[in-house]
Write an enzyme that holds these catalytic residues in place. Structure first.
Site, PDB file in Angstrom:
ATOM      1  N   ASP A   5      -7.701  -4.304  -0.523  1.00 36.78           N
ATOM      2  CA  ASP A   5      -8.499  -3.397  -1.336  1.00 36.78           C
ATOM      3  C   ASP A   5      -9.847  -3.249  -0.657  1.00 36.78           C
ATOM      4  O   ASP A   5     -10.466  -4.233  -0.235  1.00 36.78           O
ATOM      5  CB  ASP A   5      -8.654  -3.899  -2.768  1.00 36.78           C
ATOM      6  N   THR A   6     -10.265  -1.994  -0.518  1.00 35.82           N
ATOM      7  CA  THR A   6     -11.475  -1.695   0.237  1.00 35.82           C
ATOM      8  C   THR A   6     -12.391  -0.824  -0.601  1.00 35.82           C
ATOM      9  O   THR A   6     -11.920   0.043  -1.338  1.00 35.82           O
ATOM     10  CB  THR A   6     -11.085  -0.956   1.544  1.00 35.82           C
ATOM     11  N   ASP A  18     -14.854   7.852   6.229  1.00 35.90           N
ATOM     12  CA  ASP A  18     -15.167   7.675   7.656  1.00 35.90           C
ATOM     13  C   ASP A  18     -16.150   8.706   8.221  1.00 35.90           C
ATOM     14  O   ASP A  18     -17.015   8.339   9.018  1.00 35.90           O
ATOM     15  CB  ASP A  18     -13.874   7.684   8.498  1.00 35.90           C
ATOM     16  N   THR A  50       0.839  -1.199   0.000  1.00 35.28           N
ATOM     17  CA  THR A  50       0.000   0.000   0.000  1.00 35.28           C
ATOM     18  C   THR A  50       0.875   1.250   0.000  1.00 35.28           C
ATOM     19  O   THR A  50       1.993   1.219   0.521  1.00 35.28           O
ATOM     20  CB  THR A  50      -0.922   0.041   1.238  1.00 35.28           C
TER      21      THR A  50
HETATM   22  P1  ITT Z   1      -3.639   1.487  -1.679  1.00 35.32           P
HETATM   23  O1  ITT Z   1      -4.302   0.956  -2.935  1.00 35.32           O
HETATM   24  O2  ITT Z   1      -2.278   2.054  -1.926  1.00 35.32           O
HETATM   25  O3  ITT Z   1      -3.646   0.474  -0.575  1.00 35.32           O
HETATM   26  P2  ITT Z   1      -5.924   3.272  -1.516  1.00 35.32           P
HETATM   27  O4  ITT Z   1      -6.185   4.517  -0.726  1.00 35.32           O
HETATM   28  O5  ITT Z   1      -6.078   3.350  -3.003  1.00 35.32           O
HETATM   29  O6  ITT Z   1      -4.487   2.728  -1.101  1.00 35.32           O
HETATM   30  P3  ITT Z   1      -8.071   1.316  -1.453  1.00 35.32           P
HETATM   31  O7  ITT Z   1      -8.051   1.219  -2.950  1.00 35.32           O
HETATM   32  O8  ITT Z   1      -8.145   0.061  -0.674  1.00 35.32           O
HETATM   33  O9  ITT Z   1      -6.822   2.147  -0.915  1.00 35.32           O
HETATM   34  O10 ITT Z   1      -9.281   2.190  -0.925  1.00 35.32           O
HETATM   35  C1  ITT Z   1     -10.100   2.921  -1.785  1.00 35.32           C
HETATM   36  C2  ITT Z   1     -10.660   4.105  -1.064  1.00 35.32           C
HETATM   37  O11 ITT Z   1     -11.648   3.663  -0.134  1.00 35.32           O
HETATM   38  C3  ITT Z   1      -9.676   4.915  -0.223  1.00 35.32           C
HETATM   39  O12 ITT Z   1      -8.980   5.841  -1.012  1.00 35.32           O
HETATM   40  C4  ITT Z   1     -10.614   5.600   0.760  1.00 35.32           C
HETATM   41  O13 ITT Z   1     -11.241   6.712   0.171  1.00 35.32           O
HETATM   42  C5  ITT Z   1     -11.665   4.513   0.980  1.00 35.32           C
HETATM   43  N1  ITT Z   1     -11.368   3.732   2.186  1.00 35.32           N
HETATM   44  C6  ITT Z   1     -10.601   2.625   2.292  1.00 35.32           C
HETATM   45  N2  ITT Z   1     -10.556   2.197   3.571  1.00 35.32           N
HETATM   46  C7  ITT Z   1     -11.312   3.065   4.279  1.00 35.32           C
HETATM   47  C8  ITT Z   1     -11.649   3.184   5.636  1.00 35.32           C
HETATM   48  O14 ITT Z   1     -11.193   2.330   6.550  1.00 35.32           O
HETATM   49  N3  ITT Z   1     -12.441   4.192   6.010  1.00 35.32           N
HETATM   50  C9  ITT Z   1     -12.910   5.084   5.106  1.00 35.32           C
HETATM   51  N4  ITT Z   1     -12.645   5.057   3.802  1.00 35.32           N
HETATM   52  C10 ITT Z   1     -11.835   4.056   3.388  1.00 35.32           C
END
Ligand code: ITT
Length: 193
Positions: free
Chosen positions: A67-68, A150, A7
């Protein structure tokens, strides 16, 4: 044990370090000197695997990626896998939140969920951990902690948004917190050389 967390997101790195504790030395991509990894899959699982596989292939290291996405029922699951750049390339967290709030104006069904998929590559084998947390999207932002969506996400059964909770409370119930504890339990059971 040292393990790479694929990440660039420092908020995620901090959460994961606090969940795994001092027995695990977590190195993220800036610390590894690894450039941005393309995320071109159309599922969370596909993107998590893409990030982890990239590190395994290029650096030959054990690693995991998360990935979230935030899925909002009334928006047909958007922003979902596009959560990071929902308001456009180069957008901020605030731009994304404001776009969601605008799209949700006047909509009664506020149901949403965060989904996290973790892909772990350990000694060349792939493992996945998936968790979903249900809640609702508030009509306005509350709280200043956390990151991303959040401030507008109120998890079911709680009266504080993730951005109003301290980090330990968010981690105890969140998508990433629960998925990371599954990963930690798995690592604890995994035979050591
Ligand atoms: P990496 O791919 O480098 O890990 P990223 O920020 O792109 O970082 P993700 O693709 O997993 O991470 O997440 C996509 C978006 O979802 C992220 O930019 C946030 O806006 C949101 N997100 C992820 N986790 C979150 C959380 O715990 N609380 C709130 N928003 C979150």
């Amino acid at each position: 044990m040292e393990i790479i967390f694929a990440t660039h997101n420092l908020h995620k790195t901090e959460e994961v370090r606090s969940i795994l504790g001092p027995d695990y030395r977590i190195k993220n991509l800036p610390e590894l000197g690894c450039p941005d990894i393309p995320e071109t899959a159309d599922t969370l699982k596909g993107n998590a695997l893409q990030k982890a596989q990239y590190v395994a292939d290029r650096y030959g290291r054990n690693c995991f990626a998360d990935d979230t996405g935030l899925e909002i029922e009334a928006l047909d699951g958007r922003p979902g896998v596009y959560s990071a750049r929902y308001a456009g390339e180069g957008c901020s967290y605030q731009d994304n939140v404001l776009k969601v709030l605008k799209e949700m104006e006047g909509i009664a069904n506020r149901k949403a969920c965060f989904k996290t998929v973790i892909a772990l590559i350990l000694n060349g084998q792939r493992y996945f951990f998936e968790v979903r947390v249900d809640g609702i999207i508030l009509p306005e932002q509350r709280g200043v902690d956390g990151f991303g969506y959040d401030p507008v996400f109120l998890p079911d059964g709680y009266n504080q948004t993730f951005a109003e909770m301290d980090g330990a409370t968010k981690n105890s119930i969140s998508h990433r917190g629960r998925a990371m504890r599954q990963l930690k339990d798995f690592l604890l059971e995994y035979p050591r050389p």
